[in-house]
Scaffold this motif. Sequence first.
Motif, PDB file in Angstrom:
ATOM      1  N   LEU A 292       0.806  -1.119  -0.013  1.00  0.00           N
ATOM      2  CA  LEU A 292      -0.072   0.068  -0.157  1.00  0.00           C
ATOM      3  C   LEU A 292       0.490   1.229  -0.021  1.00  0.00           C
ATOM      4  CD1 LEU A 292      -2.959  -1.267   2.500  1.00  0.00           C
ATOM      5  CD2 LEU A 292      -3.552   0.288   0.178  1.00  0.00           C
ATOM      6  N   ALA A 293       1.659   0.702   0.267  1.00  0.00           N
ATOM      7  CA  ALA A 293       2.898   1.940   1.156  1.00  0.00           C
ATOM      8  C   ALA A 293       3.388   2.241  -0.246  1.00  0.00           C
ATOM      9  CB  ALA A 293       3.555   2.660   1.403  1.00  0.00           C
ATOM     10  N   ARG A 294       3.905   1.868  -1.502  1.00  0.00           N
ATOM     11  CA  ARG A 294       4.372   1.813  -2.043  1.00  0.00           C
ATOM     12  C   ARG A 294       3.594   2.760  -2.982  1.00  0.00           C
ATOM     13  NH1 ARG A 294       6.672  -3.739  -5.071  1.00  0.00           N
ATOM     14  NH2 ARG A 294       4.263  -3.273  -6.410  1.00  0.00           N
ATOM     15  N   SER A 295       4.495   3.885  -3.868  1.00  0.00           N
ATOM     16  CA  SER A 295       4.182   5.070  -5.008  1.00  0.00           C
ATOM     17  C   SER A 295       4.087   4.463  -5.566  1.00  0.00           C
ATOM     18  CB  SER A 295       5.300   5.876  -4.784  1.00  0.00           C
ATOM     19  OG  SER A 295       6.394   5.169  -5.644  1.00  0.00           O
ATOM     20  N   THR A 296       4.243   3.451  -7.152  1.00  0.00           N
ATOM     21  CA  THR A 296       3.617   2.860  -7.617  1.00  0.00           C
ATOM     22  C   THR A 296       2.039   2.443  -7.538  1.00  0.00           C
ATOM     23  OG1 THR A 296       5.342   0.967  -7.738  1.00  0.00           O
ATOM     24  CG2 THR A 296       6.353   2.644  -9.017  1.00  0.00           C
ATOM     25  N   THR A 297       1.961   1.753  -6.784  1.00  0.00           N
ATOM     26  CA  THR A 297       0.547   1.533  -6.475  1.00  0.00           C
ATOM     27  C   THR A 297      -0.627   2.154  -6.467  1.00  0.00           C
ATOM     28  OG1 THR A 297       1.496  -0.363  -4.841  1.00  0.00           O
ATOM     29  CG2 THR A 297      -0.505  -0.368  -5.062  1.00  0.00           C
ATOM     30  N   ARG A 304      -8.282  -2.846  -3.402  1.00  0.00           N
ATOM     31  CA  ARG A 304      -8.598  -3.651  -3.321  1.00  0.00           C
ATOM     32  C   ARG A 304      -7.586  -4.350  -2.016  1.00  0.00           C
ATOM     33  NH1 ARG A 304      -7.876  -3.475  -9.028  1.00  0.00           N
ATOM     34  NH2 ARG A 304      -5.799  -3.427  -8.978  1.00  0.00           N
ATOM     35  N   LEU A 305      -6.055  -4.202  -1.959  1.00  0.00           N
ATOM     36  CA  LEU A 305      -5.380  -4.522  -0.990  1.00  0.00           C
ATOM     37  C   LEU A 305      -5.844  -3.877   0.949  1.00  0.00           C
ATOM     38  CD1 LEU A 305      -1.781  -2.719  -2.210  1.00  0.00           C
ATOM     39  CD2 LEU A 305      -2.206  -5.514  -2.299  1.00  0.00           C
ATOM     40  N   THR A 306      -6.079  -2.975   0.671  1.00  0.00           N
ATOM     41  CA  THR A 306      -7.076  -1.632   2.203  1.00  0.00           C
ATOM     42  C   THR A 306      -8.261  -3.151   2.250  1.00  0.00           C
ATOM     43  OG1 THR A 306      -6.936  -0.046   1.927  1.00  0.00           O
ATOM     44  CG2 THR A 306      -7.858  -0.546   3.552  1.00  0.00           C
ATOM     45  N   GLN A 307      -9.269  -3.866   1.582  1.00  0.00           N
ATOM     46  CA  GLN A 307      -9.807  -4.909   1.823  1.00  0.00           C
ATOM     47  C   GLN A 307      -9.445  -6.113   2.859  1.00  0.00           C
ATOM     48  OE1 GLN A 307     -12.641  -5.027  -1.442  1.00  0.00           O
ATOM     49  NE2 GLN A 307     -12.799  -2.433  -1.667  1.00  0.00           N
ATOM     50  N   ALA A 308      -8.108  -6.364   1.825  1.00  0.00           N
ATOM     51  CA  ALA A 308      -7.468  -7.716   2.166  1.00  0.00           C
ATOM     52  C   ALA A 308      -7.610  -7.867   3.464  1.00  0.00           C
ATOM     53  CB  ALA A 308      -7.026  -8.361   1.277  1.00  0.00           C
ATOM     54  N   LEU A 309      -8.225  -7.087   4.211  1.00  0.00           N
ATOM     55  CA  LEU A 309      -6.955  -6.267   5.783  1.00  0.00           C
ATOM     56  C   LEU A 309      -7.901  -7.312   6.182  1.00  0.00           C
ATOM     57  CD1 LEU A 309      -5.052  -3.236   5.657  1.00  0.00           C
ATOM     58  CD2 LEU A 309      -4.181  -5.434   6.618  1.00  0.00           C
ATOM     59  N   ALA A 310      -9.571  -6.926   5.937  1.00  0.00           N
ATOM     60  CA  ALA A 310     -10.548  -7.337   6.229  1.00  0.00           C
ATOM     61  C   ALA A 310     -10.320  -8.683   6.934  1.00  0.00           C
ATOM     62  CB  ALA A 310     -12.385  -6.645   5.584  1.00  0.00           C
ATOM     63  N   GLY A 311     -10.080  -9.802   5.695  1.00  0.00           N
ATOM     64  CA  GLY A 311     -10.085 -10.635   6.961  1.00  0.00           C
ATOM     65  C   GLY A 311      -9.030 -11.616   7.452  1.00  0.00           C
ATOM     66  N   LEU A 321      -5.368  -0.782   9.781  1.00  0.00           N
ATOM     67  CA  LEU A 321      -6.223  -0.402   9.284  1.00  0.00           C
ATOM     68  C   LEU A 321      -7.380   0.791   9.968  1.00  0.00           C
ATOM     69  CD1 LEU A 321      -8.676  -3.308   9.230  1.00  0.00           C
ATOM     70  CD2 LEU A 321      -8.217  -2.111   7.413  1.00  0.00           C
ATOM     71  N   ALA A 322      -6.388   1.848  11.674  1.00  0.00           N
ATOM     72  CA  ALA A 322      -6.621   2.479  11.741  1.00  0.00           C
ATOM     73  C   ALA A 322      -5.950   3.831  11.661  1.00  0.00           C
ATOM     74  CB  ALA A 322      -6.187   2.850  13.627  1.00  0.00           C
ATOM     75  N   GLU A 323      -4.470   2.946  10.520  1.00  0.00           N
ATOM     76  CA  GLU A 323      -3.668   4.237  10.353  1.00  0.00           C
ATOM     77  C   GLU A 323      -4.432   4.739   8.870  1.00  0.00           C
ATOM     78  OE1 GLU A 323       0.249   2.576  10.197  1.00  0.00           O
ATOM     79  OE2 GLU A 323       0.430   2.458  11.757  1.00  0.00           O
ATOM     80  N   LEU A 324      -4.470   3.262   8.056  1.00  0.00           N
ATOM     81  CA  LEU A 324      -5.396   4.249   6.834  1.00  0.00           C
ATOM     82  C   LEU A 324      -6.550   4.466   6.946  1.00  0.00           C
ATOM     83  CD1 LEU A 324      -4.553   0.474   5.210  1.00  0.00           C
ATOM     84  CD2 LEU A 324      -3.826   2.417   4.179  1.00  0.00           C
ATOM     85  N   SER A 325      -7.390   4.504   7.712  1.00  0.00           N
ATOM     86  CA  SER A 325      -8.860   5.416   8.153  1.00  0.00           C
ATOM     87  C   SER A 325      -8.184   6.891   7.832  1.00  0.00           C
ATOM     88  CB  SER A 325      -8.789   5.008   9.178  1.00  0.00           C
ATOM     89  OG  SER A 325      -7.803   6.054  10.470  1.00  0.00           O
ATOM     90  N   VAL A 332      -9.814   4.902  -0.007  1.00  0.00           N
ATOM     91  CA  VAL A 332      -8.930   3.949   1.063  1.00  0.00           C
ATOM     92  C   VAL A 332      -9.094   4.516   2.197  1.00  0.00           C
ATOM     93  CG1 VAL A 332      -6.636   3.311   1.922  1.00  0.00           C
ATOM     94  CG2 VAL A 332      -7.259   3.257  -0.497  1.00  0.00           C
ATOM     95  N   ALA A 333      -9.111   5.586   2.850  1.00  0.00           N
ATOM     96  CA  ALA A 333      -9.631   5.631   4.388  1.00  0.00           C
ATOM     97  C   ALA A 333     -10.912   5.894   4.799  1.00  0.00           C
ATOM     98  CB  ALA A 333      -9.425   7.481   4.379  1.00  0.00           C
ATOM     99  N   LEU A 334     -11.827   5.682   3.719  1.00  0.00           N
ATOM    100  CA  LEU A 334     -13.563   5.260   4.033  1.00  0.00           C
ATOM    101  C   LEU A 334     -13.870   3.622   4.045  1.00  0.00           C
ATOM    102  CD1 LEU A 334     -15.464   7.381   1.583  1.00  0.00           C
ATOM    103  CD2 LEU A 334     -15.336   8.342   4.356  1.00  0.00           C
ATOM    104  N   THR A 335     -12.911   2.968   3.656  1.00  0.00           N
ATOM    105  CA  THR A 335     -13.002   1.663   3.879  1.00  0.00           C
ATOM    106  C   THR A 335     -12.606   1.317   4.616  1.00  0.00           C
ATOM    107  OG1 THR A 335     -13.172   1.429   1.539  1.00  0.00           O
ATOM    108  CG2 THR A 335     -12.184  -0.660   2.237  1.00  0.00           C
ATOM    109  N   ALA A 336     -10.969   1.824   5.134  1.00  0.00           N
ATOM    110  CA  ALA A 336     -10.415   1.665   6.299  1.00  0.00           C
ATOM    111  C   ALA A 336     -11.196   1.658   7.863  1.00  0.00           C
ATOM    112  CB  ALA A 336      -9.360   2.352   6.356  1.00  0.00           C
ATOM    113  N   THR A 337     -11.882   2.665   7.654  1.00  0.00           N
ATOM    114  CA  THR A 337     -12.868   2.584   8.457  1.00  0.00           C
ATOM    115  C   THR A 337     -13.931   1.962   9.085  1.00  0.00           C
ATOM    116  OG1 THR A 337     -12.106   5.825   8.272  1.00  0.00           O
ATOM    117  CG2 THR A 337     -14.594   4.920   9.512  1.00  0.00           C
ATOM    118  N   TYR A 338     -14.270   2.324   7.626  1.00  0.00           N
ATOM    119  CA  TYR A 338     -15.566   0.909   7.627  1.00  0.00           C
ATOM    120  C   TYR A 338     -15.249  -0.242   8.042  1.00  0.00           C
ATOM    121  CZ  TYR A 338     -19.449  -2.201   5.945  1.00  0.00           C
ATOM    122  OH  TYR A 338     -20.676  -2.788   5.752  1.00  0.00           O
TER     123      TYR A 338
END
Length: 346
Positions: A292-297, A304-311, A321-325, A332-338
Motif C-alpha cells: 500500500l505504501a509503494r508510490s507506484t501502487t 483491494r489491498l485495504t479490503q484484504a485486511l478485513a480478513g 486499518l486505523a492508520e489507513l483511516s 481508502v480512508a473510508l474503506t479502512a474506517t468502515y
Amino acid sequence: MLIGEVARRSGVSARMLRHYESLGLVHPSGRTGSGYREYSEEDIRRIFHIESLRALGLSLREVKRALDDADFTPATLVDDLIRRTRERIAAETELLTRLRRIHAADPAGWEDALQVVTLLQALGSKSADARQRAALASASSAFPGPSASSGDEVPVPVEALVEAALGESDPNVAGTLRWALARSGDGAPALLAEGIGSSVAAVRERAVRCLAVMPGGEAAGHLRDALAHPDPVVRGHAALAIGTRGDTDAVPALVDLLEEGRNDTDAADTLSVLASDTATADRITHRLVERLARSTTRAPARGRLTQALAGIPGTRASQALAELSHDADRAVALTATYLLHLREAR
C-alpha cells in the motif's frame, strides 16, 4: 555397352532400364547389328543421374523434368522435397507416438487395444462433445467401478491425457481433462511441469491449472517451483493452489494478485485462510501495508489491498486499518474506517 552389362554396373535391372526407356528418360545411343540396345558412356552417366535424383525422393516424372527442362530451377524442387519430407516425418512421428501409447496401456487383447485407439482418436476429435466423452471415459478407466467390465479397465496413457489437456481450448472439456488427470496416478505431474516451461502462454496456463487440482507432494513441489516463474499468470495459479493447501510461501504472489486485480477475491480469501496464527497474520499484514505504501501502487489496487485486511485477524491488522483511516486517498480512508468499525463491533 549392352543392356546386361549396364544393369550389372549400375545396379539398375534390365527391366527397369526398359521402363526408363518407355518413359523417355533414357534413349540408348545405338543398336547392334542384331538389334540389341547399345548404351554410350553419356547414357550410363544419365542413368546414374536418374538414380541419384530418385534417391532424393523425386518421382520419375520429376526426374525427367529435372534432366530435360533447361528452365528448371532445382531450388524450387528441393524446397518441395523438404516440405514433403517434413510432412512424412510428422506423420511417422504421430504414428510412433500412438503406437507407444497403445503399448503403454498394456492391452490384454485386441478389444482392449481397439478401445485405447478409439479413445485416443476421440481425444483428438474436432468435436468438443466427442472430446468431453473421451475425457470422461479416461477418468472412468483410471478408477473403474466394481461393475466395470475388463474392457472398461484399460487406462488411457497419461501422456495422451496431458497432451490433450495442454491443447484443449474448450473450458468444459478442459475441466473434465483436469479431473481425469487428477485421477490418473503417477507420471502426470512431471509432464505437466514440462508444460509450464512451454513458450506458449496458453499452454503454460493450462499446465499449471492441471497441476493445481492434482493431489500429492510431487504436484505441490512443482507448484512451489512455479512461484518463481516469470509468467505472472503461472505464478498466480500456483499461489492460489498451494495457498489453499496451507503453504505460506504463496503469500507474496497472492498479494501480487490483489494488486494486479487478477483473481483478487480468491487471493484475499486464501490470505484469510493462511492467517491462522498470529505470526503469519502479522506477516501478511506487513506485506499488504508495504504494498500500500509503494508510490507506484495505483488507487484501485490500494482499495483491494485495504479490503484484504478485513480478513486478517490480529492487533497488527487493526492498527494498519486505523492508520489507513487517515489516508490521503479518500476511498481508502473510508474503506479502512468502515472495516475498522466492523472489527470493533465483533
